[in-house]
Scaffold this motif. Structure first.
Motif, PDB file in Angstrom:
ATOM      1  N   ALA A 125      -3.013  -4.184 -10.242  1.00  0.00           N
ATOM      2  CA  ALA A 125      -4.233  -4.560  -9.519  1.00  0.00           C
ATOM      3  C   ALA A 125      -5.271  -3.453  -9.530  1.00  0.00           C
ATOM      4  O   ALA A 125      -6.120  -3.387  -8.642  1.00  0.00           O
ATOM      5  N   GLN A 126      -5.231  -2.594 -10.551  1.00  0.00           N
ATOM      6  CA  GLN A 126      -6.163  -1.474 -10.591  1.00  0.00           C
ATOM      7  C   GLN A 126      -7.636  -1.902 -10.562  1.00  0.00           C
ATOM      8  O   GLN A 126      -8.439  -1.277  -9.854  1.00  0.00           O
ATOM      9  N   PRO A 127      -8.045  -2.956 -11.292  1.00  0.00           N
ATOM     10  CA  PRO A 127      -9.464  -3.343 -11.239  1.00  0.00           C
ATOM     11  C   PRO A 127      -9.935  -3.736  -9.839  1.00  0.00           C
ATOM     12  O   PRO A 127     -11.122  -3.583  -9.524  1.00  0.00           O
ATOM     13  N   ALA A 128      -9.018  -4.233  -9.000  1.00  0.00           N
ATOM     14  CA  ALA A 128      -9.387  -4.633  -7.644  1.00  0.00           C
ATOM     15  C   ALA A 128      -9.504  -3.441  -6.696  1.00  0.00           C
ATOM     16  O   ALA A 128      -9.981  -3.585  -5.570  1.00  0.00           O
ATOM     17  N   LYS A 129      -9.035  -2.269  -7.128  1.00  0.00           N
ATOM     18  CA  LYS A 129      -9.135  -1.032  -6.353  1.00  0.00           C
ATOM     19  C   LYS A 129      -8.558  -1.203  -4.945  1.00  0.00           C
ATOM     20  O   LYS A 129      -7.411  -1.591  -4.794  1.00  0.00           O
ATOM     21  N   HIS A 130      -9.358  -0.936  -3.919  1.00  0.00           N
ATOM     22  CA  HIS A 130      -8.864  -0.986  -2.557  1.00  0.00           C
ATOM     23  C   HIS A 130      -8.655  -2.416  -2.051  1.00  0.00           C
ATOM     24  O   HIS A 130      -8.140  -2.623  -0.945  1.00  0.00           O
ATOM     25  N   LEU A 131      -9.028  -3.402  -2.868  1.00  0.00           N
ATOM     26  CA  LEU A 131      -8.819  -4.801  -2.490  1.00  0.00           C
ATOM     27  C   LEU A 131      -7.573  -5.391  -3.151  1.00  0.00           C
ATOM     28  O   LEU A 131      -7.443  -6.605  -3.279  1.00  0.00           O
ATOM     29  N   ALA A 132      -6.651  -4.529  -3.558  1.00  0.00           N
ATOM     30  CA  ALA A 132      -5.414  -5.002  -4.181  1.00  0.00           C
ATOM     31  C   ALA A 132      -4.667  -5.959  -3.254  1.00  0.00           C
ATOM     32  O   ALA A 132      -4.081  -6.945  -3.706  1.00  0.00           O
ATOM     33  N   TRP A 133      -4.694  -5.669  -1.960  1.00  0.00           N
ATOM     34  CA  TRP A 133      -4.003  -6.535  -1.001  1.00  0.00           C
ATOM     35  C   TRP A 133      -4.590  -7.945  -0.999  1.00  0.00           C
ATOM     36  O   TRP A 133      -3.862  -8.941  -0.892  1.00  0.00           O
ATOM     37  N   LEU A 134      -5.912  -8.045  -1.150  1.00  0.00           N
ATOM     38  CA  LEU A 134      -6.573  -9.348  -1.179  1.00  0.00           C
ATOM     39  C   LEU A 134      -6.301 -10.062  -2.505  1.00  0.00           C
ATOM     40  O   LEU A 134      -6.142 -11.293  -2.539  1.00  0.00           O
ATOM     41  N   ALA A 135      -6.227  -9.302  -3.593  1.00  0.00           N
ATOM     42  CA  ALA A 135      -5.905  -9.890  -4.892  1.00  0.00           C
ATOM     43  C   ALA A 135      -4.492 -10.464  -4.896  1.00  0.00           C
ATOM     44  O   ALA A 135      -4.233 -11.510  -5.512  1.00  0.00           O
ATOM     45  N   LEU A 188      -3.057   6.281   1.412  1.00  0.00           N
ATOM     46  CA  LEU A 188      -3.465   7.138   0.296  1.00  0.00           C
ATOM     47  C   LEU A 188      -4.971   7.179   0.082  1.00  0.00           C
ATOM     48  O   LEU A 188      -5.474   8.091  -0.584  1.00  0.00           O
ATOM     49  N   GLY A 189      -5.695   6.193   0.611  1.00  0.00           N
ATOM     50  CA  GLY A 189      -7.145   6.165   0.457  1.00  0.00           C
ATOM     51  C   GLY A 189      -7.554   5.998  -0.993  1.00  0.00           C
ATOM     52  O   GLY A 189      -6.980   5.177  -1.734  1.00  0.00           O
ATOM     53  N   SER A 190      -8.510   6.770  -1.452  1.00  0.00           N
ATOM     54  CA  SER A 190      -9.047   6.639  -2.806  1.00  0.00           C
ATOM     55  C   SER A 190      -8.037   7.025  -3.880  1.00  0.00           C
ATOM     56  O   SER A 190      -8.225   6.707  -5.061  1.00  0.00           O
ATOM     57  N   LEU A 191      -6.962   7.711  -3.492  1.00  0.00           N
ATOM     58  CA  LEU A 191      -5.941   8.088  -4.469  1.00  0.00           C
ATOM     59  C   LEU A 191      -5.035   6.916  -4.829  1.00  0.00           C
ATOM     60  O   LEU A 191      -4.376   6.948  -5.871  1.00  0.00           O
ATOM     61  N   GLY A 192      -4.994   5.892  -3.971  1.00  0.00           N
ATOM     62  CA  GLY A 192      -4.102   4.765  -4.183  1.00  0.00           C
ATOM     63  C   GLY A 192      -4.239   4.110  -5.540  1.00  0.00           C
ATOM     64  O   GLY A 192      -3.242   3.968  -6.281  1.00  0.00           O
ATOM     65  N   PRO A 193      -5.458   3.678  -5.944  1.00  0.00           N
ATOM     66  CA  PRO A 193      -5.605   2.966  -7.212  1.00  0.00           C
ATOM     67  C   PRO A 193      -5.258   3.784  -8.450  1.00  0.00           C
ATOM     68  O   PRO A 193      -5.020   3.220  -9.512  1.00  0.00           O
ATOM     69  N   THR A 213       0.413   6.484  -9.949  1.00  0.00           N
ATOM     70  CA  THR A 213       1.300   5.741 -10.846  1.00  0.00           C
ATOM     71  C   THR A 213       2.275   4.859 -10.079  1.00  0.00           C
ATOM     72  O   THR A 213       2.337   3.653 -10.278  1.00  0.00           O
ATOM     73  N   TYR A 214       3.056   5.433  -9.190  1.00  0.00           N
ATOM     74  CA  TYR A 214       4.011   4.671  -8.385  1.00  0.00           C
ATOM     75  C   TYR A 214       3.533   4.695  -6.937  1.00  0.00           C
ATOM     76  O   TYR A 214       3.975   5.524  -6.129  1.00  0.00           O
ATOM     77  N   THR A 215       2.651   3.769  -6.610  1.00  0.00           N
ATOM     78  CA  THR A 215       1.906   3.836  -5.357  1.00  0.00           C
ATOM     79  C   THR A 215       2.800   3.764  -4.124  1.00  0.00           C
ATOM     80  O   THR A 215       2.680   4.587  -3.216  1.00  0.00           O
ATOM     81  N   THR A 216       3.672   2.771  -4.074  1.00  0.00           N
ATOM     82  CA  THR A 216       4.535   2.615  -2.899  1.00  0.00           C
ATOM     83  C   THR A 216       5.441   3.826  -2.724  1.00  0.00           C
ATOM     84  O   THR A 216       5.637   4.326  -1.611  1.00  0.00           O
ATOM     85  N   PHE A 217       5.992   4.308  -3.818  1.00  0.00           N
ATOM     86  CA  PHE A 217       6.875   5.472  -3.765  1.00  0.00           C
ATOM     87  C   PHE A 217       6.142   6.680  -3.202  1.00  0.00           C
ATOM     88  O   PHE A 217       6.661   7.409  -2.341  1.00  0.00           O
ATOM     89  N   GLN A 218       4.900   6.907  -3.668  1.00  0.00           N
ATOM     90  CA  GLN A 218       4.113   8.038  -3.178  1.00  0.00           C
ATOM     91  C   GLN A 218       3.723   7.858  -1.714  1.00  0.00           C
ATOM     92  O   GLN A 218       3.637   8.830  -0.959  1.00  0.00           O
ATOM     93  N   THR A 219       3.498   6.625  -1.305  1.00  0.00           N
ATOM     94  CA  THR A 219       3.152   6.360   0.097  1.00  0.00           C
ATOM     95  C   THR A 219       4.312   6.704   1.019  1.00  0.00           C
ATOM     96  O   THR A 219       4.126   7.354   2.059  1.00  0.00           O
ATOM     97  N   ILE A 220       5.506   6.278   0.658  1.00  0.00           N
ATOM     98  CA  ILE A 220       6.681   6.538   1.505  1.00  0.00           C
ATOM     99  C   ILE A 220       6.965   8.040   1.588  1.00  0.00           C
ATOM    100  O   ILE A 220       7.493   8.523   2.601  1.00  0.00           O
ATOM    101  N   ARG A 221       6.576   8.791   0.583  1.00  0.00           N
ATOM    102  CA  ARG A 221       6.776  10.242   0.612  1.00  0.00           C
ATOM    103  C   ARG A 221       5.996  10.914   1.738  1.00  0.00           C
ATOM    104  O   ARG A 221       6.328  12.028   2.150  1.00  0.00           O
ATOM    105  N   VAL A 222       4.959  10.238   2.215  1.00  0.00           N
ATOM    106  CA  VAL A 222       4.135  10.805   3.284  1.00  0.00           C
ATOM    107  C   VAL A 222       4.892  10.861   4.612  1.00  0.00           C
ATOM    108  O   VAL A 222       4.601  11.696   5.469  1.00  0.00           O
ATOM    109  N   ILE A 223       5.875   9.989   4.779  1.00  0.00           N
ATOM    110  CA  ILE A 223       6.601   9.918   6.055  1.00  0.00           C
ATOM    111  C   ILE A 223       7.252  11.266   6.379  1.00  0.00           C
ATOM    112  O   ILE A 223       8.013  11.814   5.579  1.00  0.00           O
ATOM    113  N   ASN A 224       6.947  11.777   7.541  1.00  0.00           N
ATOM    114  CA  ASN A 224       7.545  13.029   8.009  1.00  0.00           C
ATOM    115  C   ASN A 224       7.487  13.035   9.528  1.00  0.00           C
ATOM    116  O   ASN A 224       6.455  13.327  10.121  1.00  0.00           O
TER     117      ASN A 224
END
Length: 364
Positions: free
Chosen positions: A30-40, A235-240, A243-254
């Motif tokens: 969903a890279q072309p949808a950028k921050h609207l991936a959830w809506l896509a 992740l903000g603007s880094l999300g789109p 490479t592995y978005t969900t994996f990188q997001t879960i890494r934030v948990i601390n």
């Protein structure tokens, strides 16, 4: 029938859920949808349900036939077999693509381990499941899905403090063409691949309940959309561009330097879900080939098919980036004939020819 097992409508729904969500654990095209991936992701649900409706309608017209039998009945023995061979090629390719996706993912976590180790481990595990039939594969999915949903919800709760929902706005700054491109790409990878169920429907205990799986579509879409929104909010603007978005997001948990490194749970979830998805496509390919060859059992084809799937997974792509580019740019159009073109054409031809005809001895 080469398969004696039966599955329930509920078990089918669990399988459908995994087919839809498995790859989204690490990658959503969903890279072309950028921050609207959830809506896509939500938008793709409509297209996906249309594809699903065509396939279930076809299955209900021929309740005792797999896709191989349907093609023979509609197109005749010669053309039907050519169409079936095209589908089997597609199923083997999907199995190999997913096998390579999980191998590439784990190669980034364990760079010193040869990628062939991950390939062999997963394909041999899937081969064991395929040998035991669709009933075993379906039962495994029943165990996996509840754990996956709990994992997602648990991660969402832990990430609330890191979310900035302003990253989801504005809604109108993505060009419509880019948004629709993402919608179709998501459908082709997440929803459209459920066409493989045409090889499974004859083993459903009650084919009339096949459309119960619509609930699995809706729940899966909601879960993936929620996950995409969470990833963007964290992740903000880094999300789109991750490479592995969900994996990188879960890494934030601390949480207090104690509850951390939970991305390993995502990795484990991906293993189990990829195992089910690969097994379903692997099973469909060997069962279909056995039917084409008129064998009494598909078991002699299991190991040769494992070799074929593994070889294709190695030679198809040179890197994870190349595979993701193919998934986003080429696959959405390459898959159209298999996901909707041929099923819809088959359904139309069946209706024009009045197939299946009424059985002898039955009153009109």
């Amino acid at each position: 029938m080469l398969e004696k097992g039966k599955i329930s409508a509920v078990q089918l729904a669990y399988v459908v859920f995994i087919l839809i969500t498995s790859l989204s654990v690490i990658f959503v095209p969903a890279q072309p949808a950028k921050h609207l991936a959830w809506l896509a992701l939500l938008g793709a649900l409509g297209e996906g349900l249309l594809f699903f409706y065509v396939c279930t309608t076809l299955a209900q017209k021929f309740p005792d036939k797999t896709l191989i039998g349907i093609n023979d009945a509609v197109f005749g023995p010669l053309l039907g077999k050519l169409v079936s061979l095209a589908f089997l090629w597609y199923f083997i390719q999907i199995a190999s693509y997913n096998l390579r996706a999980i191998a590439d993912f784990f190669a980034t976590l364990f760079p010193e381990t040869p990628i062939v180790v991950f390939l062999l481990f997963l394909v041999l595990t899937s081969a064991s499941a395929v040998r035991n039939g669709i009933e075993v594969i379906a039962r495994c999915s029943v165990l996996i899905v509840p754990l996956l949903i709990f994992n997602y919800l648990f991660d969402d709760i832990l990430l609330i403090k890191d979310m900035d929902f302003s990253s989801l706005l504005p809604l109108g700054d993505v060009p419509l063409t880019d948004f629709l491109k993402s919608v179709h790409a998501i459908n082709s990878v997440q929803y459209g691949e459920t066409v493989v169920l045409l090889m499974v429907y004859p083993f459903l205990s009650n084919i009339k309940k096949a459309r119960v799986s619509v609930a699995a579509f809706i729940i899966a879409a909601a879960l993936m959309a929620g996950s995409a929104a969470r990833n963007t909010a964290v992740l903000g603007s880094l999300g789109p561009i991750t490479t592995y978005t969900t994996f990188q997001t879960i890494r934030v948990i601390n949480i207090g330097e104690f509850l951390t490194r939970l991305e390993i749970l995502i990795a484990v979830a991906f293993i189990f879900m990829a195992f089910i998805k690969i097994s379903v496509f692997y099973y469909a390919s060997v069962l279909g080939l056995a039917q084409l060859l008129k064998l009494r059992t598909y078991l002699p084809l299991v190991l040769p098919s494992a070799v074929l799937i593994t070889v294709f997974s190695i030679i198809n792509f040179t890197s994870a980036i190349e595979a993701m580019h193919f998934t986003s740019e080429t696959y959405p159009y390459y898959s159209l004939p298999f996901q909707i073109g041929l099923p819809l054409f088959t359904l139309v031809i069946a209706k024009v020819r009045g197939l299946p005809g009424k059985k002898k001895g039955l009153s009109p």
